[in-house]
Design a protein around this motif. Structure first.
Motif, mmCIF file in Angstrom:
data_model
loop_
_atom_site.group_PDB
_atom_site.id
_atom_site.type_symbol
_atom_site.label_atom_id
_atom_site.label_comp_id
_atom_site.label_asym_id
_atom_site.label_seq_id
_atom_site.Cartn_x
_atom_site.Cartn_y
_atom_site.Cartn_z
ATOM 1 N N GLU A 91 0.800 -1.223 0.000
ATOM 2 C CA GLU A 91 0.000 0.000 0.000
ATOM 3 C C GLU A 91 0.834 1.274 0.000
ATOM 4 O O GLU A 91 0.293 2.365 -0.112
ATOM 5 C CB GLU A 91 -0.962 -0.007 1.191
ATOM 6 N N ARG A 129 -4.941 2.387 -2.426
ATOM 7 C CA ARG A 129 -5.024 2.814 -1.022
ATOM 8 C C ARG A 129 -5.389 4.301 -0.943
ATOM 9 O O ARG A 129 -6.142 4.720 -0.048
ATOM 10 C CB ARG A 129 -3.710 2.539 -0.309
ATOM 11 N N VAL A 163 -8.192 -3.783 -1.525
ATOM 12 C CA VAL A 163 -7.796 -2.854 -0.470
ATOM 13 C C VAL A 163 -8.948 -2.615 0.499
ATOM 14 O O VAL A 163 -8.739 -2.416 1.704
ATOM 15 C CB VAL A 163 -7.276 -1.524 -1.084
#
Length: 247
Positions: A50, A64, A109
């Motif tokens: 991320e 992210r 995510v």
């Protein structure tokens, strides 16, 4: 963090946020706080992958960053940001384009952060993200049509000549009704672009399709004029609001 990373990734943001020039930094718990003018820091937790290195700068990944924005953006703006990230056009398009990330990456995510602030908004937006929208206005138009009971148009459809040559690229299309929808942004106001648009409309009609042109003024308000305009053409083509048929 969110706004700073969004700027680096060139993600579209609403005007109320584009003027925020502060730098947003994420820090692990226990690290020193940022104490500089116009620098905003907060404690964050990152999962593997991320944080990426971009031109020597450690920054959150596109997926992210999109999730972080879910706290700040309303549903329409978050969908537009997601549409931007997943948009791609093949080699036949006037401007081929590769996706920055995939819908699957956005889904992944979200799954990694089930209790994160804004995740409910992100889940709702994920259901509405589509590949092929070139601008936030196109995303807003598609969502407005769906919200007001019209069938969802398709993106990335190509109108071809009888010999199969790619000829016209509608922003949105109702294939069964042979309706092409083109959003005319500010760059369409110049005389050269205006002539190109006239030729495009004529070619669209030669191919047996009907073109609807939408301007930014058509998208104003909770019930934008674009909805009324497109609904009227759909009904003239034989569509009935009694069924949300596929496009």
């Amino acid at each position: 963090m969110d706004l700073t990373a969004a700027g680096v990734h060139h993600m579209p943001l609403p005007s109320r946020l584009r003027g925020d020039w502060r730098v947003y930094l994420g820090r692990a718990r226990g690290r020193n706080r940022a104490r500089r003018k116009n620098v905003v820091g907060r404690v964050v937790t990152f999962k593997e992958g991320e944080v990426v290195l971009l031109e020597g700068l450690r920054i959150t990944s596109p997926a992210r960053t999109w999730l972080d924005l879910a706290v700040r953006l309303d549903l329409t703006d978050l969908v537009a940001a997601g549409d931007f990230l997943v948009c791609e056009h093949g080699p036949e398009a006037p401007v081929p384009r590769r996706a920055i990330c995939s819908v699957e990456e956005l889904d992944a995510v979200i799954r990694k952060h089930p209790g994160m602030r804004g995740v409910k908004n992100a889940r709702a937006a994920l259901e509405l993200i589509r590949v092929g929208a070139d601008s936030p206005q196109e995303s807003a138009l598609r969502l407005a049509l769906y919200e007001h009971g019209l069938p969802e148009p398709v993106l990335n459809h190509i109108l071809r000549t009888p010999d199969g040559k790619a000829a016209v690229w509608p922003d949105l299309a109702y294939r069964k009704r042979r309706i092409s929808i083109q959003y005319d942004g500010e760059h369409h106001e110049g005389s050269d672009q205006y002539q190109k648009d006239i030729r495009r409309q004529a070619l669209t009609e030669q191919l047996g399709w009907r073109e609807i042109r939408i301007s930014k003024d058509d998208l104003v308000g909770n019930f934008p004029h674009a909805v009324t305009k497109i609904r009227r053409i759909l009904e003239q083509s034989g569509w009935s609001p009694a069924t949300r048929e596929a496009s």
